[in-house]
Design a protein around this motif. Structure first.
Motif, mmCIF file in Angstrom:
data_model
loop_
_atom_site.group_PDB
_atom_site.id
_atom_site.type_symbol
_atom_site.label_atom_id
_atom_site.label_comp_id
_atom_site.label_asym_id
_atom_site.label_seq_id
_atom_site.Cartn_x
_atom_site.Cartn_y
_atom_site.Cartn_z
ATOM 1 N N ARG A 99 20.942 17.272 -19.171
ATOM 2 C CA ARG A 99 20.487 16.353 -18.133
ATOM 3 C C ARG A 99 19.547 17.050 -17.154
ATOM 4 O O ARG A 99 18.517 16.503 -16.752
ATOM 5 C CB ARG A 99 21.679 15.730 -17.396
ATOM 6 C CG ARG A 99 22.497 14.776 -18.268
ATOM 7 C CD ARG A 99 23.516 13.998 -17.459
ATOM 8 N NE ARG A 99 24.371 14.825 -16.630
ATOM 9 C CZ ARG A 99 25.530 15.365 -17.020
ATOM 10 N NH1 ARG A 99 25.971 15.162 -18.263
ATOM 11 N NH2 ARG A 99 26.260 16.083 -16.192
ATOM 12 N N ALA A 100 19.874 18.287 -16.789
ATOM 13 C CA ALA A 100 19.022 19.047 -15.869
ATOM 14 C C ALA A 100 17.651 19.316 -16.497
ATOM 15 O O ALA A 100 16.625 19.217 -15.818
ATOM 16 C CB ALA A 100 19.707 20.356 -15.479
ATOM 17 N N PHE A 107 12.183 13.046 -16.295
ATOM 18 C CA PHE A 107 12.991 11.887 -16.667
ATOM 19 C C PHE A 107 13.832 11.447 -15.471
ATOM 20 O O PHE A 107 14.290 12.276 -14.692
ATOM 21 C CB PHE A 107 13.916 12.219 -17.845
ATOM 22 C CG PHE A 107 13.217 12.275 -19.169
ATOM 23 C CD1 PHE A 107 13.199 11.167 -20.011
ATOM 24 C CD2 PHE A 107 12.579 13.428 -19.582
ATOM 25 C CE1 PHE A 107 12.557 11.218 -21.233
ATOM 26 C CE2 PHE A 107 11.933 13.488 -20.810
ATOM 27 C CZ PHE A 107 11.928 12.376 -21.635
ATOM 28 N N ALA A 108 14.035 10.138 -15.355
ATOM 29 C CA ALA A 108 14.856 9.562 -14.289
ATOM 30 C C ALA A 108 15.852 8.591 -14.906
ATOM 31 O O ALA A 108 15.641 8.080 -16.010
ATOM 32 C CB ALA A 108 13.974 8.836 -13.279
ATOM 33 N N LEU A 109 16.927 8.329 -14.188
ATOM 34 C CA LEU A 109 17.958 7.408 -14.659
ATOM 35 C C LEU A 109 17.406 5.995 -14.769
ATOM 36 O O LEU A 109 16.631 5.550 -13.923
ATOM 37 C CB LEU A 109 19.151 7.423 -13.702
ATOM 38 C CG LEU A 109 19.882 8.756 -13.576
ATOM 39 C CD1 LEU A 109 20.972 8.655 -12.514
ATOM 40 C CD2 LEU A 109 20.467 9.185 -14.910
ATOM 41 N N VAL A 110 17.809 5.320 -15.845
ATOM 42 C CA VAL A 110 17.447 3.920 -16.080
ATOM 43 C C VAL A 110 18.672 3.197 -16.624
ATOM 44 O O VAL A 110 19.634 3.834 -17.072
ATOM 45 C CB VAL A 110 16.275 3.787 -17.084
ATOM 46 C CG1 VAL A 110 15.000 4.400 -16.526
ATOM 47 C CG2 VAL A 110 16.620 4.375 -18.439
ATOM 48 N N PRO A 111 18.665 1.858 -16.618
ATOM 49 C CA PRO A 111 19.751 1.117 -17.264
ATOM 50 C C PRO A 111 19.692 1.309 -18.779
ATOM 51 O O PRO A 111 18.687 1.781 -19.319
ATOM 52 C CB PRO A 111 19.463 -0.342 -16.898
ATOM 53 C CG PRO A 111 18.386 -0.320 -15.876
ATOM 54 C CD PRO A 111 17.689 0.996 -15.977
ATOM 55 N N PRO A 112 20.756 0.906 -19.472
ATOM 56 C CA PRO A 112 20.720 0.986 -20.933
ATOM 57 C C PRO A 112 19.496 0.259 -21.494
ATOM 58 O O PRO A 112 19.045 -0.741 -20.948
ATOM 59 C CB PRO A 112 22.013 0.285 -21.367
ATOM 60 C CG PRO A 112 22.915 0.411 -20.192
ATOM 61 C CD PRO A 112 22.012 0.354 -18.985
#
Length: 129
Positions: A99-100, A107-112
């Motif tokens: 993840r790091a 990259f950034a968090l997104v919904p499924p």
């Protein structure tokens, strides 16, 4: 990957499944010719791809192979005409380094996305190219 996630939360694909999906698989070899890292790009709809099956041998970690294969995959995605790259990885501590790495690469968090559903054991990320 199957050792760290229950079957319903394990989204790894076999090499046969990857090929059947149209994915392109890449391997990074060291100076001796031994495979140190792998990764695949699976086409999604439109101009998006999914990063699949990225893995670096445990004994090869810390030598930059993960970043090298990731950079290659992003370059290949661009050459394929992709404008967005998605990925799914684990949320548990064994996946923290991955993840790091992805965060450092933009990259950034997104919904499924795609066929994925919310899962407390999964983290979904994406970045534009």
């Amino acid at each position: 990957m199957r050792a760290t996630s229950p079957a319903e939360s394990c989204h790894v694909m076999t090499s046969l499944e990857l090929r059947a999906s149209g994915a392109r698989v890449f391997a990074l070899r060291d100076e001796t010719g031994s495979v140190q890292a792998v990764g695949a790009l699976k086409p999604l709809s439109g101009d998006a791809v999914e990063l699949k099956s990225m893995h670096t041998l445990s004994e090869a970690r810390g030598r930059g192979f993960g970043r090298t294969i990731l950079d290659r995959l992003l370059g290949e995605a661009r050459s394929m005409g992709a404008r967005r790259v998605f990925l799914e990885t684990g949320s548990a501590p064994p996946f923290a380094a991955a993840r790091a790495l992805y965060e450092r690469a933009g990259f950034a968090l997104v919904p499924p996305f795609g066929d994925y559903v919310e899962d407390p054991l999964s983290v979904f990320m994406a970045r534009d190219l």
